[in-house]
Design a protein around this motif. Structure first.
Motif, PDB file in Angstrom:
ATOM      1  N   ASN A  53       0.833  -1.201   0.000  1.00  0.00           N
ATOM      2  CA  ASN A  53       0.000   0.000   0.000  1.00  0.00           C
ATOM      3  C   ASN A  53       0.865   1.246   0.000  1.00  0.00           C
ATOM      4  O   ASN A  53       2.055   1.199   0.329  1.00  0.00           O
ATOM      5  N   TYR A  54       0.218   2.371  -0.319  1.00  0.00           N
ATOM      6  CA  TYR A  54       0.834   3.671  -0.131  1.00  0.00           C
ATOM      7  C   TYR A  54       1.042   3.844   1.369  1.00  0.00           C
ATOM      8  O   TYR A  54       0.206   3.436   2.167  1.00  0.00           O
ATOM      9  N   CYS A  55       2.160   4.442   1.774  1.00  0.00           N
ATOM     10  CA  CYS A  55       2.437   4.624   3.201  1.00  0.00           C
ATOM     11  C   CYS A  55       2.788   6.078   3.491  1.00  0.00           C
ATOM     12  O   CYS A  55       3.325   6.779   2.630  1.00  0.00           O
ATOM     13  N   THR A  87      -1.563  -1.626  11.519  1.00  0.00           N
ATOM     14  CA  THR A  87      -1.513  -0.827  10.290  1.00  0.00           C
ATOM     15  C   THR A  87      -0.198  -0.079  10.139  1.00  0.00           C
ATOM     16  O   THR A  87       0.000   0.628   9.165  1.00  0.00           O
ATOM     17  N   SER A  88       0.688  -0.240  11.122  1.00  0.00           N
ATOM     18  CA  SER A  88       1.942   0.506  11.098  1.00  0.00           C
ATOM     19  C   SER A  88       3.145  -0.426  11.054  1.00  0.00           C
ATOM     20  O   SER A  88       3.044  -1.610  11.387  1.00  0.00           O
ATOM     21  N   LYS A 118      -1.871   3.034   3.987  1.00  0.00           N
ATOM     22  CA  LYS A 118      -3.161   3.642   3.670  1.00  0.00           C
ATOM     23  C   LYS A 118      -3.795   2.921   2.486  1.00  0.00           C
ATOM     24  O   LYS A 118      -3.108   2.531   1.544  1.00  0.00           O
ATOM     25  N   ASP A 119      -5.123   2.768   2.544  1.00  0.00           N
ATOM     26  CA  ASP A 119      -5.825   2.155   1.417  1.00  0.00           C
ATOM     27  C   ASP A 119      -6.182   3.235   0.396  1.00  0.00           C
ATOM     28  O   ASP A 119      -5.825   4.411   0.559  1.00  0.00           O
ATOM     29  N   GLY A 122      -7.627   6.436   1.710  1.00  0.00           N
ATOM     30  CA  GLY A 122      -6.874   7.189   2.692  1.00  0.00           C
ATOM     31  C   GLY A 122      -7.047   6.696   4.117  1.00  0.00           C
ATOM     32  O   GLY A 122      -6.578   7.325   5.064  1.00  0.00           O
ATOM     33  N   LYS A 123      -7.692   5.563   4.282  1.00  0.00           N
ATOM     34  CA  LYS A 123      -7.882   4.980   5.613  1.00  0.00           C
ATOM     35  C   LYS A 123      -6.713   4.052   5.922  1.00  0.00           C
ATOM     36  O   LYS A 123      -6.140   3.433   5.030  1.00  0.00           O
ATOM     37  N   SER A 124      -6.380   3.926   7.212  1.00  0.00           N
ATOM     38  CA  SER A 124      -5.300   3.021   7.605  1.00  0.00           C
ATOM     39  C   SER A 124      -5.641   1.600   7.193  1.00  0.00           C
ATOM     40  O   SER A 124      -6.780   1.153   7.357  1.00  0.00           O
TER      41      SER A 124
END
Length: 182
Positions: A53-55, A87-88, A118-119, A122-124
């Motif tokens: 995912n984008y991070c 998520t981190s 982030k999905d 824009g949610k974790s």
């Protein structure tokens, strides 16, 4: 939920870049801001590669510039996932410079970037766990847990609504400060 796990080696990255005069500050050393920018880029790449995912960068822990980096040196940064939460991820970074004429290498910085996946909305987003395969990987994972615990204690001790000034007055006695409270 069926979580998958990844080997740390699957997302490890190493990049090298020649340090140019355009990267230097007024004293002729490589600008710390340039190094931080490169560190953020490799942390992003490592975390994104692990999570798929984008991070985004949530925090940076302990940036000490140990040795100056000279124009003309080869900078190498190594990034590895040290810890995964829900998520981190904590990305461990090591920065070294090498004088390409002499071959002498210097350790310039080690730092820890907490990145959050982030999905598309824009949610974790959940991240895969990591498979720990040796003592160093377990040590780094455990150190990340301790660092998180210490950060929570620091945050709560210094909140303005709970800060106890009397607890810290002895620290000021031997400091380069003058206390003039209103």
């Amino acid at each position: 939920m069926n979580r998958k796990f990844k080997n740390i080696a699957e997302s490890q990255l190493s990049i090298s870049e020649l340090m140019l005069p355009s990267h230097s500050n007024f004293s002729g050393k490589i600008h710390g801001g340039h190094i931080l920018n490169l560190m953020d880029q490799i942390a992003f790449a490592c975390a994104s590669k692990h999570s798929g995912n984008y991070c985004v960068t949530a925090s940076v822990n302990k940036v000490d510039f140990l040795n100056p980096i000279e124009v003309g040196e080869l900078l190498t940064m190594k990034a590895s996932i040290n810890f995964t939460g829900r998520t981190s991820m904590v990305v461990g970074l090591r920065v070294e410079s090498e004088n390409i004429q002499t071959g002498i290498k210097k350790h310039c910085n080690s730092s820890y970037f907490t990145m959050v996946a982030k999905d598309e909305n824009g949610k974790s987003a959940p991240v895969p766990g990591i498979i720990l395969t040796n003592k160093n990987e377990v040590r780094r994972f455990a150190r990340s847990i301790r660092r998180q615990e210490q950060a929570k204690k620091r945050t709560s001790r210094f909140r303005s609504d709970t800060f106890n000034i009397e607890e810290f007055l002895p620290l000021l006695a031997s400091s380069n400060s003058k206390l003039e409270l209103n």
